[in-house]
Write an enzyme that holds these catalytic residues in place. Sequence first.
Site, PDB file in Angstrom:
ATOM      1  N   LYS A  44       0.840  -1.210   0.000  1.00  0.00           N
ATOM      2  CA  LYS A  44       0.000   0.000   0.000  1.00  0.00           C
ATOM      3  C   LYS A  44       0.872   1.256   0.000  1.00  0.00           C
ATOM      4  CE  LYS A  44      -2.347  -1.584   3.595  1.00  0.00           C
ATOM      5  NZ  LYS A  44      -2.035  -3.037   3.569  1.00  0.00           N
ATOM      6  N   THR A  45       1.896   1.270   0.837  1.00  0.00           N
ATOM      7  CA  THR A  45       2.807   2.421   0.872  1.00  0.00           C
ATOM      8  C   THR A  45       3.562   2.570  -0.444  1.00  0.00           C
ATOM      9  OG1 THR A  45       3.077   2.179   3.267  1.00  0.00           O
ATOM     10  CG2 THR A  45       4.744   3.455   2.104  1.00  0.00           C
ATOM     11  N   ASP A  62      -0.852   6.615   6.472  1.00  0.00           N
ATOM     12  CA  ASP A  62      -0.872   5.188   6.788  1.00  0.00           C
ATOM     13  C   ASP A  62      -1.676   4.976   8.075  1.00  0.00           C
ATOM     14  OD1 ASP A  62      -0.342   2.535   6.436  1.00  0.00           O
ATOM     15  OD2 ASP A  62       1.734   2.621   7.121  1.00  0.00           O
ATOM     16  N   THR A 109      -5.431  -1.420   7.274  1.00  0.00           N
ATOM     17  CA  THR A 109      -5.621  -2.863   7.348  1.00  0.00           C
ATOM     18  C   THR A 109      -6.972  -3.200   7.971  1.00  0.00           C
ATOM     19  OG1 THR A 109      -4.515  -2.915   9.503  1.00  0.00           O
ATOM     20  CG2 THR A 109      -3.149  -3.300   7.569  1.00  0.00           C
ATOM     21  N   ARG A 152       6.346  -8.305   1.479  1.00  0.00           N
ATOM     22  CA  ARG A 152       7.181  -7.920   2.625  1.00  0.00           C
ATOM     23  C   ARG A 152       7.768  -9.152   3.305  1.00  0.00           C
ATOM     24  NH1 ARG A 152       4.158  -4.455   6.867  1.00  0.00           N
ATOM     25  NH2 ARG A 152       4.219  -2.947   5.150  1.00  0.00           N
TER      26      ARG A 152
END
Length: 345
Positions: free
Chosen positions: A71-72, A116, A165, A224
């Site tokens: 997402k980032t 975020d 999330t 990740r």
Amino acid sequence: MSEQPTNKRFITPQKKKEDSSLDGVLRPQHLAEFIGQEKLKANLAILLEAAQARQEPLDHVLFHGPPGLGKTTLAHVVANEMKVNIRVTAGPAIERAGDLAAILTNLRAGDILFIDEIHRLGRAVEEILYPAMEDFVLDIVVGKGPGAKNVRLKLPKFTVIGATTRLALLTAPLRTRFGALYRMDFYEMEAIETIVVRGAGVLAVPIEPEGAAEIALRSRGTPRVALRLLRRVRDYAQVRAEGQITKETAVAALDLLEIDRLGLDDLDRRVLRAIIQKFSGGPVGLDTIAASISEESDTIMDVVEPYLLQLGFLERTSRGRVATPHAYKHLDVPFQADVAQPSLF
């Protein structure tokens, strides 16, 4: 003159250079370089092209889904595609309305504000964000008591990109102010393998296709996690396998880390065993599970549950969490239908 200290940092310059390389190379800079999430990319490409054709700032965008899916990274990709600056912050970091006001007043036309964990914004902060997103104005109260005045400042048109999330924790007024909502799903194996191979290239470590496939297999469909495991397998290969990542090396390294063939780690297995062995398979409440294994309930909900649900090892019901027969089989525990709860409705 005082002598300069020789040990300014414990991190060596070589390590810092590697971290910088990973940030700059592993993270794609443009949408065409982004691996996976094909449906999302197709929709986002249309949004970007339309905004550029109209020469307007991008509509507000919200990315939601499990952690570690990019997402980032996508927020930075959008900024690069739009050729604008991006300001990065997080919901917990904006404690007061004045903090957000300071950020908003420093934005320029077309800039992107990436928030975020946007679901963790405080209610007072959200009240400032509503008119800023909708009308591009900032309402500030000057003074106190009967003499207080409301001052409205105009803001340049900008774009908010939010990431969360926990979509359900976003308030309805905030959620409806986003013009585009995109869910990010777990990645396909092929995409994860490509990410692992690219990462190995950046780390300058030789890797065989079977080794990349083994790392991808245990990465929970999450980039990740894949890159984290790649670093640990690289360490193992450097110490015990002459620096090359083969299938055998990857298997040995990941087995040592107690990550099984489906990507489950010790925490995942402790959650499943707690449900099966301590609570007869469920249903059992999330807080009860967390207390029984001395973990935070948020960790279980955000990190453990999404993948277990995807595997079909866990069911989430109004009465609590239930382990499925697939979970029993994976843990090599006999499944007894009369012990597990037969009906949830």
